[in-house]
Scaffold this motif. Structure first.
Motif, PDB file in Angstrom:
ATOM      1  N   ASP A 149       6.951  -2.394  -7.351  1.00  0.00           N
ATOM      2  CA  ASP A 149       7.560  -1.455  -8.481  1.00  0.00           C
ATOM      3  C   ASP A 149       8.615  -0.662  -7.496  1.00  0.00           C
ATOM      4  O   ASP A 149       8.193   0.162  -6.758  1.00  0.00           O
ATOM      5  CB  ASP A 149       6.718  -0.652  -9.052  1.00  0.00           C
ATOM      6  N   THR A 150       9.958  -0.745  -7.957  1.00  0.00           N
ATOM      7  CA  THR A 150      10.827   0.072  -7.279  1.00  0.00           C
ATOM      8  C   THR A 150      11.924   0.277  -8.014  1.00  0.00           C
ATOM      9  O   THR A 150      12.367   0.112  -9.102  1.00  0.00           O
ATOM     10  CB  THR A 150      11.169  -0.765  -6.017  1.00  0.00           C
ATOM     11  N   VAL A 151      12.862   1.076  -7.150  1.00  0.00           N
ATOM     12  CA  VAL A 151      14.150   1.224  -7.801  1.00  0.00           C
ATOM     13  C   VAL A 151      15.031   0.797  -7.063  1.00  0.00           C
ATOM     14  O   VAL A 151      15.419   1.206  -5.926  1.00  0.00           O
ATOM     15  CB  VAL A 151      14.567   3.022  -8.098  1.00  0.00           C
ATOM     16  N   MET A 152      16.106   0.017  -7.559  1.00  0.00           N
ATOM     17  CA  MET A 152      17.196  -0.711  -6.522  1.00  0.00           C
ATOM     18  C   MET A 152      18.248  -1.335  -7.893  1.00  0.00           C
ATOM     19  O   MET A 152      18.081  -1.419  -8.775  1.00  0.00           O
ATOM     20  CB  MET A 152      16.351  -1.928  -6.237  1.00  0.00           C
ATOM     21  N   SER A 153      19.427  -1.232  -7.226  1.00  0.00           N
ATOM     22  CA  SER A 153      20.472  -1.686  -8.041  1.00  0.00           C
ATOM     23  C   SER A 153      20.450  -3.240  -8.177  1.00  0.00           C
ATOM     24  O   SER A 153      19.847  -3.968  -7.223  1.00  0.00           O
ATOM     25  CB  SER A 153      21.626  -1.358  -7.300  1.00  0.00           C
ATOM     26  N   PRO A 154      20.983  -3.945  -9.274  1.00  0.00           N
ATOM     27  CA  PRO A 154      20.861  -5.182  -9.381  1.00  0.00           C
ATOM     28  C   PRO A 154      21.592  -5.993  -8.296  1.00  0.00           C
ATOM     29  O   PRO A 154      20.996  -6.975  -7.682  1.00  0.00           O
ATOM     30  CB  PRO A 154      21.650  -5.672 -10.586  1.00  0.00           C
ATOM     31  N   LEU A 155      22.504  -5.445  -7.425  1.00  0.00           N
ATOM     32  CA  LEU A 155      23.518  -5.717  -6.715  1.00  0.00           C
ATOM     33  C   LEU A 155      22.593  -6.120  -5.089  1.00  0.00           C
ATOM     34  O   LEU A 155      22.413  -6.915  -4.509  1.00  0.00           O
ATOM     35  CB  LEU A 155      24.606  -5.242  -6.178  1.00  0.00           C
ATOM     36  N   ASP A 156      21.722  -4.890  -5.033  1.00  0.00           N
ATOM     37  CA  ASP A 156      21.013  -4.930  -3.861  1.00  0.00           C
ATOM     38  C   ASP A 156      19.825  -5.738  -3.972  1.00  0.00           C
ATOM     39  O   ASP A 156      19.218  -6.265  -2.796  1.00  0.00           O
ATOM     40  CB  ASP A 156      20.335  -3.415  -3.664  1.00  0.00           C
ATOM     41  N   SER A 157      19.231  -5.906  -5.210  1.00  0.00           N
ATOM     42  CA  SER A 157      18.201  -7.004  -5.472  1.00  0.00           C
ATOM     43  C   SER A 157      18.677  -8.544  -5.107  1.00  0.00           C
ATOM     44  O   SER A 157      17.921  -9.296  -4.606  1.00  0.00           O
ATOM     45  CB  SER A 157      17.954  -6.971  -6.804  1.00  0.00           C
ATOM     46  N   ILE A 158      19.850  -8.620  -5.211  1.00  0.00           N
ATOM     47  CA  ILE A 158      20.450 -10.086  -4.929  1.00  0.00           C
ATOM     48  C   ILE A 158      20.383 -10.183  -3.497  1.00  0.00           C
ATOM     49  O   ILE A 158      20.055 -11.293  -2.947  1.00  0.00           O
ATOM     50  CB  ILE A 158      22.052 -10.349  -5.627  1.00  0.00           C
ATOM     51  N   HIS A 159      21.015  -9.021  -2.703  1.00  0.00           N
ATOM     52  CA  HIS A 159      20.811  -9.174  -1.291  1.00  0.00           C
ATOM     53  C   HIS A 159      19.714  -9.441  -0.745  1.00  0.00           C
ATOM     54  O   HIS A 159      19.046 -10.206   0.210  1.00  0.00           O
ATOM     55  CB  HIS A 159      21.269  -7.715  -0.706  1.00  0.00           C
ATOM     56  N   TYR A 160      18.327  -8.598  -1.559  1.00  0.00           N
ATOM     57  CA  TYR A 160      16.793  -8.793  -1.102  1.00  0.00           C
ATOM     58  C   TYR A 160      16.470 -10.130  -1.107  1.00  0.00           C
ATOM     59  O   TYR A 160      16.084 -10.624  -0.418  1.00  0.00           O
ATOM     60  CB  TYR A 160      16.190  -7.612  -1.762  1.00  0.00           C
ATOM     61  N   TYR A 161      16.773 -10.797  -2.309  1.00  0.00           N
ATOM     62  CA  TYR A 161      16.345 -11.979  -2.522  1.00  0.00           C
ATOM     63  C   TYR A 161      16.799 -13.124  -1.719  1.00  0.00           C
ATOM     64  O   TYR A 161      16.202 -14.188  -1.304  1.00  0.00           O
ATOM     65  CB  TYR A 161      16.282 -12.441  -4.010  1.00  0.00           C
ATOM     66  N   LYS A 162      18.156 -12.852  -1.202  1.00  0.00           N
ATOM     67  CA  LYS A 162      18.826 -13.767  -0.456  1.00  0.00           C
ATOM     68  C   LYS A 162      17.842 -13.883   1.111  1.00  0.00           C
ATOM     69  O   LYS A 162      18.083 -14.873   1.734  1.00  0.00           O
ATOM     70  CB  LYS A 162      20.217 -13.501  -0.091  1.00  0.00           C
TER      71      LYS A 162
END
Length: 583
Positions: free
Chosen positions: A435-448
């Motif tokens: 459970d975190t706070v993250m921007s949707p754009l950062d989540s895309i970088h994260y999952y990559k």
């Protein structure tokens, strides 16, 4: 003493009013039964009541892999239900169930006197199990008190008709199969699995009491969120069982002290074994006849492959190719189909664990360490900033969030602002969801940054698929690497090349030269495949040795004896449908 004329007149009027009331009541029930005052199920509908049943996907070793459902309900027979459930239900909901014909007169009088006249809230309801079944089968929630009164009268009529059409055991079975719980559990079989991880015939007294107690108000008596309140309700049910002599005083005193001891596991389309396989199965079963207009301009190969599947694979589009007896199409979410598969549940479990362990404890840590600190990780350093930005942009445009915002008329600049705004979310990790706070754009970088892998295990003698793993976690990585992912075929093409050689008369023991082979390309250039080692280079070796060693020189030699088109033809004849250029 003779009654006065006035008294006689009053008595006469009272008898008249009573008789008129009886006549009106009979007329009312006749109108209800005839359907004049609204819907009344026909004889056929009473004989074949409709329920939404989940379609079950079953492994080769008879283990439930998962379900497709609108309501997660699976039917059980009376013999498959524990007597503890039956005793708890009758003791709590309808103690005179075996003595009435759908309507309990004593229960109605109790409601009239204690609930209506004395306003006692704890006096209990007057609905029999059969009346409750009538409500579950044929009535939706009432919008007003008046509508509910009319429904109640209809339920009396339907209950009597049900009693004439079914045995008591059949009514109990229908009720327990229809009863709604919570957490997508409908019916006693789903509820048993959801809350106690067992089957209805194995429910203990205290477990049966929990489930029957929930029927009064499943949301209120929620054992997951309100364990103390549910435990009190369970003990009320067991006390009723004791009053009905299904439990002794000693048994009740012992059981009421026990904790709930749940084994809660909510069933959904994501959890359970083989989620990638189940989704592949769902998409295959419900496929429609391919029409070119339904495919994008770049999906021509997909259209060709689906057209071949439609014409040659009975499973592809099964629900649209096969009709039920009444001419309607099957619905995998409602019709309670049973799909028996070749998947072995134990092998599937081992395969999922193997993929997870390989990624989580071996490949992913090494990959993350190697890419740590790089500007455009996880991609190569040779990628330009513009190329990297283009990759992330395409990934953003493929998200549901982007499509919803775009279809709502939002501009690109506004969408970019939304994607850069931090929000609460759950993200994947091999240690569990975070459970975190993250921007949707950062989540895309994260999952990559996460590597993917798949595993597909087949019995070579039968062709049966025994294990199917499409990725590391279906909830977070829905792209199926097993059947949707396209990769270079690599050395797996070699058995097909050797098959061509055998078909043309060569044998595994034939000797051929282990020397480099050079091909002349249409561009005028040459290409010479290499090996990872020079083992036995220059010697005469058998074809058997060449295949066992995956030797490129020997594969190239075979290709030269025939031609690339012959290899394409042998692949096609063996069922390979992917695009192949004869080069």
């Amino acid at each position: 003493m003779e009654k006065s004329p006035l008294v006689k007149k009053i008595v006469k009027y009272l008898y008249g009013i009573f008789a008129a009331g009886i006549v009106l009541l009979i007329l009312l029930f006749f109108l209800i039964s005839s359907g004049v005052l609204g819907f009344m199920p026909s004889f056929e509908e009473l004989e074949n009541p409709q329920s939404n049943l989940a379609t079950e996907v079953i492994s080769s070793d008879n283990i439930l892999l998962g379900s497709f459902f609108q309501e997660n309900r699976s039917r059980v027979e009376y013999s498959e239900i524990s007597p503890n459930v039956i005793n708890a239900l009758i003791s709590t909901e309808d103690i005179r169930f075996y003595d009435h014909s759908g309507i309990d007169a004593r229960g109605l009088m109790r409601v009239l006197v204690r609930t209506v006249l004395l306003q006692e809230e704890s006096s209990g309801g007057g609905s029999t199990i059969t009346q409750q079944l009538a409500k579950l089968l044929f009535h939706t929630p009432a919008k007003s008190k008046l509508e509910r009164v009319v429904q109640k009268l209809k339920e009396w009529v339907i209950a009597v008709k049900l009693e004439r059409s079914y045995t008591k055991e059949e009514i109990l079975t229908m009720y327990l199969n229809k009863a709604p719980f919570i957490y997508d559990a409908y019916g006693i079989k789903s509820a048993s699995a959801t809350f106690f991880g067992t089957f209805p015939d194995s429910l203990k007294v205290e477990e049966a009491a929990v489930l029957i107690g929930m029927l009064k108000n499943p949301s209120l008596y929620n054992p997951v969120r309100r364990p103390d309140l549910t435990r009190e309700r369970r003990n009320v049910v067991m006390h009723q069982m004791m009053k009905a002599k299904h439990l002794s005083k000693q048994e009740y005193d012992s059981l009421r002290l026990l904790p709930l001891d749940l084994e809660f596991k909510r069933t959904d389309h994501i959890g359970g074994l083989a989620p990638y396989f189940r989704e592949y199965l769902r998409m295959t079963l419900t496929a429609k006849m391919p029409e070119r207009s339904d495919y994008a301009s770049w999906q021509n190969q997909k259209f060709i492959e689906d057209s071949i599947e439609w014409n040659n694979n009975p499973l592809f589009g099964w629900v649209n190719k096969n009709l039920k007896g009444d001419g309607s199409r099957y619905d995998i979410y409602r019709d309670g189909l049973k799909i028996y598969t070749t998947i072995d549940s134990k092998l599937q479990s081992y395969a999922e664990q193997a993929v997870n362990n390989h990624l989580a404890y071996d490949i992913q840590p090494k990959f993350s360490n190697e890419k740590r600190g790089r500007a455009r990780a996880p991609y190569t350093r040779d990628l330009t900033a513009e190329q990297y930005a283009s990759i992330i942009r395409r990934a953003m445009q493929q998200t549901d969030r982007y499509r919803i915002l775009k279809s709502g008329g939002m501009s690109e600049d506004s969408i970019n602002i939304v994607f850069k705004k931090p929000v609460k979310m759950q993200v994947f990790s091999y240690r569990g969801e975070i459970d975190t706070v993250m921007s949707p754009l950062d989540s895309i970088h994260y999952y990559k940054t996460f590597l993917r892998a798949s595993l597909f295990s087949m019995d070579p003698l039968t062709g049966h698929v025994k294990a199917y793993v499409g990725g590391p976690n279906y909830k977070h990585f829905k792209y199926d690497m097993a059947t949707m992912g396209k990769r270079q075929v690599g050395s797996t093409i070699k058995p097909f090349v050797y098959t061509l050689a055998m078909q043309e008369g060569l044998t595994p023991c034939d000797l051929v030269p282990n020397v480099p082979q050079t091909f002349y390309l249409p561009t005028g250039q040459t290409w010479t495949p290499r090996n990872s080692s020079n083992k036995r280079e220059g010697e005469m070796v058998s074809l058997k040795w060449g295949l066992a060693q995956s030797n490129n020189n020997i594969t190239a030699w075979i290709m030269k004896q025939y031609n690339p088109q012959a290899v394409v033809n042998i692949c096609r004849s063996l069922g390979i449908k992917s695009p192949m250029d004869a080069v």
